[in-house]
Design an enzyme around this catalytic site. Structure first.
Site, short mmCIF file in Angstrom:
data_model
loop_
_atom_site.label_atom_id
_atom_site.label_comp_id
_atom_site.label_asym_id
_atom_site.label_seq_id
_atom_site.Cartn_x
_atom_site.Cartn_y
_atom_site.Cartn_z
N TRP A 199 -19.80 -3.35 -39.12
CA TRP A 199 -19.73 -1.91 -39.33
C TRP A 199 -18.41 -1.32 -38.87
CZ3 TRP A 199 -20.76 2.22 -35.41
CH2 TRP A 199 -20.68 1.75 -34.09
N ASP A 200 -17.62 -2.13 -38.16
CA ASP A 200 -16.31 -1.69 -37.69
C ASP A 200 -15.45 -1.16 -38.83
OD1 ASP A 200 -17.57 -3.44 -35.93
OD2 ASP A 200 -15.72 -4.31 -35.18
N GLU A 220 -24.74 -1.98 -26.91
CA GLU A 220 -25.48 -3.24 -27.01
C GLU A 220 -25.94 -3.75 -25.65
OE1 GLU A 220 -23.39 -4.97 -31.05
OE2 GLU A 220 -22.48 -5.40 -29.10
N LYS A 250 -21.81 -0.19 -22.83
CA LYS A 250 -20.75 -1.03 -23.36
C LYS A 250 -19.71 -0.23 -24.13
CE LYS A 250 -20.06 -5.09 -26.34
NZ LYS A 250 -20.68 -5.98 -27.33
N GLN A 251 -20.18 0.72 -24.91
CA GLN A 251 -19.29 1.53 -25.74
C GLN A 251 -19.97 2.85 -26.05
OE1 GLN A 251 -19.99 -1.55 -28.95
NE2 GLN A 251 -19.48 0.20 -30.23
#
Length: 752
Positions: free
Chosen positions: A352-353, A481, A592-593
């Site tokens: 999906w990046d 994640e 994580k993000q």
């Protein structure tokens, strides 16, 4: 954080041959041209630890998924871009002594990636001979790789070089399950000045095509004295006399052709033979100049210039160089793997990046046709998305987290079944393209099949809570994640609601043929509106060090965790993914993000400044940024909130993530899709680029340590040059008709 290369605006250079950093050096000096690429390993023998890797775009293998249990819908294989023929291999001897820099007494060592011209230069002196080696993967002839040697005497004596140049098919993959080898040799041959070897991927039980790859090597210079062939290798043997004074050159050219472009083995072999013959009339200077000119064309369109901070300048150029080495829109069958051609982790597949981070960059620096190709890539794989949804017993289309052909091919449960938020980002890419370019034709045509079948998926994936009279989504993994199988992840729910609303708003605009194919009923559309009206979005009031704040809650139970900021934890636990068990990570509050904040990154105007500030100040202290995709999002949001120091801090992390090995994970390959983040942080963050109601808006600031920055921007048939210095922002119209933009809240008409 570890910096092994010198800071320079246009080069990445080291004079240190440190065995402990060899893999890191190889990652950083990778080359590619979208068609193929390689890590920066040495051509000659290196008996120390090394990761040799050469990869060909679109060539992959379905590595059988192996788990201790099986569930319905589990992917049958993990698709992987496999290590291809080693066509740079060379055994080199100086006066009978083998060159092996892991063992030899080496002086004058230098390795330098020249980003301006797109070449890798190496220099070293060993056994009295100085080697100057220039490697390129041609941006002008996609099938061509070239290695040029300039040899001179360092001790005033004459020397004899024995040069055994090979193409080796006996390659291994570090990221396969059980050290399998995936290639079989079909043919090999030698003629007067070239050798070739033809390979094919081994059979697989999944219906994935077997790929044929042929490499042919030819040479300029030296005295050929023999050829050797074994089961999986061809070699041409040369002697080269190095004079006591002056220098001598030797050049190896490699042409790589594949079954992706030709129908039969004979055609693949013949194509390589023809290209080799065509290039024979060109000198090395011809080849180098054509390649360097193509890179000059790219830099003219996309270079970001920073004055006052060489580290920041090097970072953005390194990232753009590696991004364009991986993908430049020349082949609509290809996409952008998270590691590109720099390593095997993540399998080299599409994530999906691309839609989340890469498309916004290409919209700004390239012709819109490049982004149309990336959108069309998803339409062409719509059947796979239908299959993925059906595997989960759901309607519509579920785009894969990891794929080469549209079929989900990731072998981790929480990714395959739970991280379904990726589906909404495909829809976001359609919106982003349409909003920035003003071109609705793809949305009204093929894009309608993508968008509305994603909406169908979400309408079936939600469930109705009678107790709350709201629609919910349970059992997901959000962008963070470090939490699996959560209920009502804010980002996932918000984006599902947005997809349905966006689809409803544009339904009347799509053409009749697409409507007929979709066969949407009034009942379906009414159900979508009901879900939009009743989607549950968790929110709460929380106590913080600066008082009570109203926030959107990352998921239903997030606030029940021990919410100790990461800054208050011992720093030797970082990165936590290399120091903690997975169980401990899942129980922790550490992110994580960007997750909740990611919706605000996509749609900054959909949230109030107070909402953005409250959520940023709550979640950023809990974010460890151990995803390479994280820093740029936080940089942009911080800039939006006038938190300039934080915006610059996060930019520096995004720009130099690999150059400074922030997460101690660059040795196995670069973070290609995350490299988009440094451009986004400057353009969307520092320069404040937004498109509202068809008008371009810019609201910029200048980082304290910079004296100026400038970039070019493609916008609706115009090319603009934006520069920001101590006196403010200035915009020039490079091409296109006169244009009115909003510059720091004022309408400005741009004319040439």
């Amino acid at each position: 954080m570890k910096r092994i290369f010198e800071v320079d605006p246009w080069t990445v250079t080291s004079h240190d041959l440190n065995p402990e950093d060899k893999r890191l050096q190889e990652s950083m000096t990778s080359l590619g041209n979208e068609y193929m690429g390689m890590r920066g390993m040495f051509e000659e023998v290196y008996s120390g630890d090394t990761h040799q890797g050469i990869y060909v775009g679109g060539v992959w293998f379905p590595d059988k998924t192996r788990v201790g249990w099986w569930k319905n819908g589990y992917p049958l294989y993990f698709g992987k871009a496999i290590n291809a023929l080693n066509y740079v291999k060379a055994d080199i001897y100086v006066d009978g002594n083998q060159v092996d820099l892991a063992k030899n007494d080496v002086t004058d060592f230098e390795v330098s990636l020249d980003m301006k011209n797109g070449v890798l230069n190496r220099t070293f002196t060993v056994f009295g001979v100085t080697f100057k080696i220039t490697r390129l993967v041609s941006a002008a002839v996609k099938e061509l790789a070239d290695i040029h040697y300039e040899l001179s005497s360092a001790d005033g004596q004459t020397h004899t070089i024995r040069f055994d140049a090979s193409i080796d098919a006996d390659v291994v993959n570090e990221d396969s399950n059980y050290d399998e080898k995936f290639w079989q040799v079909l043919d090999a041959g030698n003629d007067t000045n070239s050798s070739f070897i033809a390979t094919q991927t081994i059979e697989n039980p999944f219906g994935v095509p077997q790929f044929t790859v042929v490499a042919r090597q030819s040479f300029v210079g030296g005295e050929k004295h023999g050829v050797n062939r074994s089961e999986k290798e061809v070699t041409d043997n040369f002697d080269i006399e190095v004079p006591a004074k002056g220098s001598v050159s030797f050049e190896k050219r490699v042409i790589v052709t594949t079954s992706r472009d030709y129908d039969s083995l004979a055609q693949v072999i013949k194509a390589g033979e023809t290209l080799t013959a065509d290039l024979a009339a060109q000198t090395y200077d011809d080849i180098y100049t054509a390649h360097a000119q193509e890179w000059a064309n790219r830099w003219e369109k996309a270079d970001v210039q920073i004055e006052g901070d060489d580290a920041a300048q090097q970072g953005i150029r390194f990232n753009l160089f590696q991004l364009f080495s991986t993908y430049y829109g020349n082949d609509p069958r290809l996409n952008i793997g998270p590691k590109g051609f720099t390593g095997e982790k993540y399998g080299g597949a599409t994530y999906w990046d691309t839609e989340a981070f890469a498309i916004p960059v290409y919209l700004g620096v390239a012709d819109p046709s490049v982004t149309r190709s990336l959108l069309q890539y998803r339409f062409d794989q719509l059947d796979g998305a239908f299959h993925n949804a059906k595997e989960q017993g759901l309607k519509g289309a579920l785009y894969p987290m990891v794929t080469f052909d549209g079929i989900e091919s990731h072998n981790e449960w929480e990714i395959t079944f739970e991280e379904i938020h990726r589906n909404s980002t495909i829809a976001y890419a359609i919106y982003n393209y349409t909003n920035i370019t003003g071109d609705h034709s793809w949305l009204d045509g093929d894009g309608a099949q993508v968008l509305y079948n994603i909406a169908r998926f979400w309408a079936d994936r939600v469930h109705y809570s009678a107790r709350n009279d709201q629609y919910m989504i349970h059992g997901v993994t959000g962008p963070n994640e470090y939490e699996n199988n959560v209920n009502n992840n804010f980002y996932t729910n918000w984006m599902a609601k947005w997809v349905l609303q966006y689809s409803l708003e544009h339904y009347d605009e799509i053409n009749a043929d697409e409507k007929a194919k979709l066969a949407l009923t009034d009942e379906e559309l009414a159900k979508w509106q009901e879900i939009v009206d009743k989607m549950y979005l968790p929110e709460a009031d929380v106590e913080t060090k600066t008082g009570k704040k109203h926030i959107f809650v990352q998921h239903d139970t997030f606030l029940d965790k021990d919410l100790t900021p990461i800054a208050d934890m011992p720093q030797d636990i970082r990165p936590i993914n290399q120091n903690w068990s997975w169980d401990r990570i899942l129980r922790s509050p550490y992110i994580k993000q960007s997750d909740t904040l990611h919706a605000m990154f996509y749609f900054p105007d959909a949230f109030t400044e107070e909402e953005k500030r409250n959520n940023f100040e709550f979640y950023e202290p809990l974010t460890v940024h151990e995803s390479s995709l994280s820093p740029s999002v936080h940089s942009i949001l911080a800039a939006d909130l006038q938190m300039e120091d934080k915006a610059v801090e996060m930019y520096e992390r995004a720009a130099r993530l690999d150059l400074d090995n922030y997460n101690n994970d660059t040795s196995d390959g670069l973070h290609i899709t995350a490299m988009t983040g440094s451009w986004l942080a400057i353009v969307q963050g520092f320069a404040g680029m937004r498109v509202r109601d068809g008008k371009l808006h810019l609201k910029s600031f200048l980082p304290k340590n910079w004296t100026k920055y400038a970039f070019r921007l493609v916008f609706r048939g115009h090319v603009l040059e934006v520069s920001v210095d101590g006196q403010g922002a200035h915009v020039d119209l490079i091409s296109g008709e006169p244009l009115v933009i909003d510059l720091s809240g004022q309408n400005v008409e741009l004319t040439k």
